[in-house]
Scaffold this motif. Structure first.
Motif, short mmCIF file in Angstrom:
data_model
loop_
_atom_site.label_atom_id
_atom_site.label_comp_id
_atom_site.label_asym_id
_atom_site.label_seq_id
_atom_site.Cartn_x
_atom_site.Cartn_y
_atom_site.Cartn_z
N LEU A 133 0.19 -7.19 14.51
CA LEU A 133 -0.85 -7.81 15.36
C LEU A 133 -2.07 -6.89 15.46
CD1 LEU A 133 1.33 -9.47 18.17
CD2 LEU A 133 0.11 -10.57 16.27
N ARG A 134 -1.80 -5.59 15.60
CA ARG A 134 -2.90 -4.63 15.68
C ARG A 134 -3.68 -4.62 14.36
NH1 ARG A 134 -1.11 1.35 16.81
NH2 ARG A 134 0.40 0.27 18.11
N LYS A 135 -2.95 -4.73 13.26
CA LYS A 135 -3.63 -4.73 11.96
C LYS A 135 -4.46 -6.01 11.77
CE LYS A 135 -0.53 -1.54 9.61
NZ LYS A 135 0.59 -1.34 8.68
N GLY A 136 -3.98 -7.11 12.33
CA GLY A 136 -4.76 -8.35 12.27
C GLY A 136 -6.10 -8.18 12.97
N VAL A 137 -6.06 -7.58 14.14
CA VAL A 137 -7.31 -7.33 14.89
C VAL A 137 -8.22 -6.41 14.09
CG1 VAL A 137 -8.26 -6.26 16.98
CG2 VAL A 137 -6.20 -7.70 17.12
N ALA A 138 -7.63 -5.34 13.54
CA ALA A 138 -8.43 -4.35 12.80
C ALA A 138 -9.06 -4.97 11.56
CB ALA A 138 -7.55 -3.17 12.40
N LEU A 139 -8.31 -5.81 10.87
CA LEU A 139 -8.85 -6.41 9.64
C LEU A 139 -10.04 -7.31 9.93
CD1 LEU A 139 -5.58 -7.24 7.63
CD2 LEU A 139 -7.44 -5.72 6.92
N VAL A 140 -9.95 -8.11 10.98
CA VAL A 140 -11.06 -9.00 11.32
C VAL A 140 -12.28 -8.18 11.73
CG1 VAL A 140 -11.83 -10.80 12.91
CG2 VAL A 140 -9.53 -10.92 11.91
N ARG A 141 -12.03 -7.13 12.51
CA ARG A 141 -13.15 -6.28 12.94
C ARG A 141 -13.77 -5.56 11.73
NH1 ARG A 141 -12.11 -1.23 16.18
NH2 ARG A 141 -14.12 -0.29 15.75
N ILE A 195 -4.34 -13.85 11.71
CA ILE A 195 -4.24 -12.83 10.64
C ILE A 195 -3.06 -11.90 10.93
CG2 ILE A 195 -5.43 -10.94 9.45
CD1 ILE A 195 -6.57 -13.74 8.89
N GLY A 196 -2.90 -11.54 12.19
CA GLY A 196 -1.78 -10.68 12.56
C GLY A 196 -0.45 -11.32 12.18
N GLU A 197 -0.30 -12.59 12.46
CA GLU A 197 0.97 -13.27 12.11
C GLU A 197 1.16 -13.28 10.59
OE1 GLU A 197 3.34 -14.31 14.07
OE2 GLU A 197 2.27 -13.82 15.94
N LEU A 198 0.08 -13.42 9.84
CA LEU A 198 0.19 -13.42 8.38
C LEU A 198 0.58 -12.03 7.85
CD1 LEU A 198 -2.98 -15.55 7.51
CD2 LEU A 198 -0.60 -16.26 7.22
N CYS A 199 0.30 -11.01 8.66
CA CYS A 199 0.60 -9.63 8.23
C CYS A 199 2.08 -9.27 8.41
CB CYS A 199 -0.24 -8.63 9.02
SG CYS A 199 -2.00 -8.73 8.68
N LYS A 200 2.84 -10.09 9.09
CA LYS A 200 4.27 -9.83 9.24
C LYS A 200 4.90 -9.72 7.86
CE LYS A 200 5.93 -12.01 13.51
NZ LYS A 200 6.54 -13.25 14.03
N PRO A 201 5.87 -8.84 7.61
CA PRO A 201 6.51 -7.91 8.53
C PRO A 201 5.91 -6.50 8.46
CG PRO A 201 7.78 -8.02 6.54
CD PRO A 201 6.55 -8.85 6.31
N TRP A 243 5.30 -0.81 0.42
CA TRP A 243 4.32 -1.54 -0.39
C TRP A 243 4.77 -2.98 -0.66
CZ3 TRP A 243 -0.53 -1.30 -1.16
CH2 TRP A 243 -1.12 -2.08 -2.17
N GLU A 244 6.07 -3.19 -0.78
CA GLU A 244 6.57 -4.53 -1.04
C GLU A 244 6.14 -5.50 0.07
OE1 GLU A 244 8.07 -1.73 -1.41
OE2 GLU A 244 9.37 -1.71 -3.17
N ALA A 245 6.19 -5.03 1.31
CA ALA A 245 5.78 -5.87 2.45
C ALA A 245 4.28 -6.10 2.42
CB ALA A 245 6.19 -5.20 3.77
N VAL A 246 3.54 -5.10 1.96
CA VAL A 246 2.08 -5.23 1.86
C VAL A 246 1.71 -6.32 0.86
CG1 VAL A 246 -0.04 -4.05 1.14
CG2 VAL A 246 1.68 -2.84 2.51
N GLU A 247 2.35 -6.27 -0.31
CA GLU A 247 2.06 -7.29 -1.34
C GLU A 247 2.32 -8.68 -0.81
OE1 GLU A 247 4.00 -6.67 -5.08
OE2 GLU A 247 2.93 -4.82 -5.49
N ALA A 248 3.42 -8.84 -0.10
CA ALA A 248 3.76 -10.16 0.44
C ALA A 248 2.73 -10.61 1.47
CB ALA A 248 5.16 -10.11 1.07
N ALA A 249 2.29 -9.69 2.32
CA ALA A 249 1.30 -10.04 3.35
C ALA A 249 -0.05 -10.38 2.72
CB ALA A 249 1.15 -8.89 4.34
N VAL A 250 -0.46 -9.64 1.71
CA VAL A 250 -1.72 -9.93 1.02
C VAL A 250 -1.67 -11.34 0.44
CG1 VAL A 250 -3.18 -9.35 -0.96
CG2 VAL A 250 -2.35 -7.53 0.55
N LEU A 251 -0.55 -11.67 -0.18
CA LEU A 251 -0.42 -13.02 -0.77
C LEU A 251 -0.49 -14.09 0.32
CD1 LEU A 251 2.34 -12.40 -3.48
CD2 LEU A 251 -0.05 -13.06 -3.87
#
Ligand code: SF4
Length: 250
Positions: A84-92, A73-79, A44-52
């Motif tokens: 990258l897959r999540k970036g595609v999914a989020l935009v879709r 978006i994928g790059e922003l989702c690191k780590p 979850w810690e990584a999720v919070e950072a990516a959301v920000l």
């Protein structure tokens, strides 16, 4: 057996945390949805950072996200895992939400079962994610049957009539909601938070900390307590727990 007497014990141990689900913009359901896609196989810690990072980059709504470059978006989702897959999914996903009549507000206004089915049809949204969006992004009081809840309920031995570790999601959900007559939104949100907190701090997957102070965890969001779960004498439900009794510890 019933979960009812456990709730005040958990409430007393894990004081209400107003930023338990940190929200940074007026777009609550947008942020919750981001979190549910990003959290898959990710701490979850990584999720919070990516959301920000996504919000700071100017993607603060489904409309802005739908126009984004998935690679960006994928790059922003690191780590986060599979970023990258999540970036595609989020935009879709954002595009599909925009295409729905009334967009996300329209989905959340549907009757519960219909709203859930509509959310399940979106990319990267499974049952836990759909229910989490309904509970924290919408206002549907429900019980989320995630791995934490299954582990706690199984170890505590609260519902011996079923195997809560393996029973179908909907069966466990129906059982808990009927047991608690769950109709209050605040109670439902707090209950899920407590299922998560008890499993992170005490009822850990390996070597549960029944008689030990809870494991400490650090958060990215400065509004949250820097270190959750202050020193304590052990799990707040140890005296009631079937696992403890079977182990001869109480
Ligand atoms: S007493 Fe131990 S096994 Fe029981 S719920 Fe607490 S941490 Fe889990």
């Amino acid at each position: 057996m019933t979960l009812v007497p456990y709730i005040p014990l958990l409430n007393a141990h894990f004081a209400h945390e107003p930023h338990w689900w940190p929200i940074h913009t007026p777009q609550r359901v947008y942020e919750v949805t981001l979190g549910m896609v990003l959290v898959q196989q990710t701490r979850w810690e990584a999720v919070e950072a990516a959301v920000l990072r996504i919000l700071a980059a100017g993607y603060t709504s489904f409309a802005e996200l739908a126009e984004a470059d998935p690679q960006v978006i994928g790059e922003l989702c690191k780590p986060c895992a599979f970023y990258l897959r999540k970036g595609v999914a989020l935009v879709r996903l954002a595009g599909e939400v925009l295409a729905y009549p009334g967009q996300m507000a329209g989905i959340l206004a549907l009757p519960r079962a219909e709203a859930r089915a509509t959310l399940l049809a979106l990319p990267q949204i499974g049952r836990e994610s759909a229910d989490t969006i309904l509970l924290y992004g919408g206002s549907v009081p429900l019980f989320i049957v995630d791995a934490y809840a299954r582990r706690f309920l199984a170890r505590a031995g609260i519902y011996p009539q079923i195997n809560v570790l393996t029973a179908p999601y909907d069966d466990v959900q129906r059982l808990v909601e009927a047991d608690l007559a769950l109709t209050d939104l605040h109670q439902a949100r707090e209950l899920h938070a407590m299922m998560v907190e008890i499993c992170i701090h005490h009822c850990t997957a390996n070597k549960p900390r029944c008689q030990q102070s809870g494991a400490v965890r650090k958060f990215v969001d400065a509004r949250k307590c820097a270190e959750h779960c202050p020193p304590c004498a052990g799990c707040p439900v140890a005296a009631q727990c079937a696992y403890q009794q079977a182990s001869g510890l109480v």
